[in-house]
Motif scaffolding. Structure first.
Motif: not given
Length: 288
Positions: A17, A21, A156, A188, A190, A194, A280
């Motif tokens: 992930e 990003l 994920s 999740y 992701r 973040k 997801c």
């Protein structure tokens, strides 16, 4: 020269992930490594990577995560989850590197009734949890610029995880059974990625232990039911007690983590678990 962010566990869920990003943050030099580039069981390998890259940030995603296997493969679990973390933290201190180390809800015994705060006493139920707790201790002992983030029930669109397993089993079988007496919150990967980037971007670093998951309190059975509903599958999901699904490693019954600290210190926004699950699954198999 751009500051370097070095990430272990390149092909794991969180590492993957972060790879997606990182293109949005060209002000950093991002270096992703896996065991071929940095063997966590080898001090020489760890030292060599630090010598080459001298990172400003080190995101420690790589770990021994085979929870049941760790009960018998204890030497390797300890070497990867604890000893290696100490070596990494020592290198971080020598290079003035900020260490962001990913840990787990399994450091707690699961006998709580209210969400675990970061400063509550730990008491791991299984050997995996013990090694992760040992890694946390070594990280703080060796490097004052350390942030430990405990998370739980990670999934994920990458790698093997509960969501993908449920989708496969539900498409193959008419009914399955899932434990209903283990309670926690999914994460999740992701969203966690973040949050980590937000911490890195912060001008006011506050070191210490933090918790991060999505929002909500559910059982594994509830999780499976929602996966089924989003995917529009007809498989019957039976709720069973943990006693009917014995595993070599004990699992905590209550794994809910209190995320207040990460919200207050880093202004991290927490998403509801259902929203993140749907996000997801849109990637895994678009749903309407």
């Amino acid at each position: 020269m751009k500051p370097t962010i070095l990430i272990t566990g390149r092909d794991g869920q969180l590492g993957s992930e972060l790879q997606l990003l990182h293109f949005s943050y060209p002000q950093y030099r991002w270096v992703f490594v896996d065991r071929d580039e940095m063997d966590l069981s080898s001090k020489d390998s760890i030292d060599a990577v630090f010598e080459e890259y001298k990172p400003a940030y080190f995101i420690s995603c790589g770990a021994y995560t085979a929870v049941d296997k760790a009960e018998t493969d204890r030497d390797m679990a300890e070497k990867i989850n604890a000893t290696a973390v100490g070596i990494i933290a020592d290198n971080c201190k020598n290079n003035d590197t900020v260490l962001i180390h990913i840990s787990t809800d399994y450091v707690f015994d699961g006998n709580g009734k209210t969400p675990y705060k970061p400063d509550e006493p730990t008491d791991p139920l299984n050997y995996y949890g013990l090694t992760k707790r040992d890694g946390e201790v070594l990280a703080f002992e060796k490097n004052p610029k350390t942030i430990v983030i405990r998370t739980a029930w990670v999934y994920s669109s990458f790698g093997a995880n509960f969501v993908k397993t449920m989708l496969r089993l539900m498409s193959e079988r008419e009914e399955i059974s899932v434990v209903s007496d283990q309670v926690g919150t999914p994460t999740y990967a992701r969203d966690l990625a973040k949050a980590i980037i937000k911490i890195i971007l912060s001008d006011n670093k506050i070191y210490g232990t933090y918790h991060f998951t999505n929002e909500g309190i559910i059982s594994w059975y509830d999780f499976a039911e929602e996966i089924k509903n989003i995917a529009g599958l007809t498989c019957r999901v039976n709720a069973i007690p943990s006693s009917q699904f014995p595993t070599p490693a004990k699992r905590p019954y209550y794994s809910v983590l209190d995320k207040t600290k990460i919200v207050e210190d880093y202004d991290v926004v927490l998403k509801d678990w259902k929203e993140s699950l749907r996000n997801c699954m849109q990637i895994l198999a678009p749903v309407t």
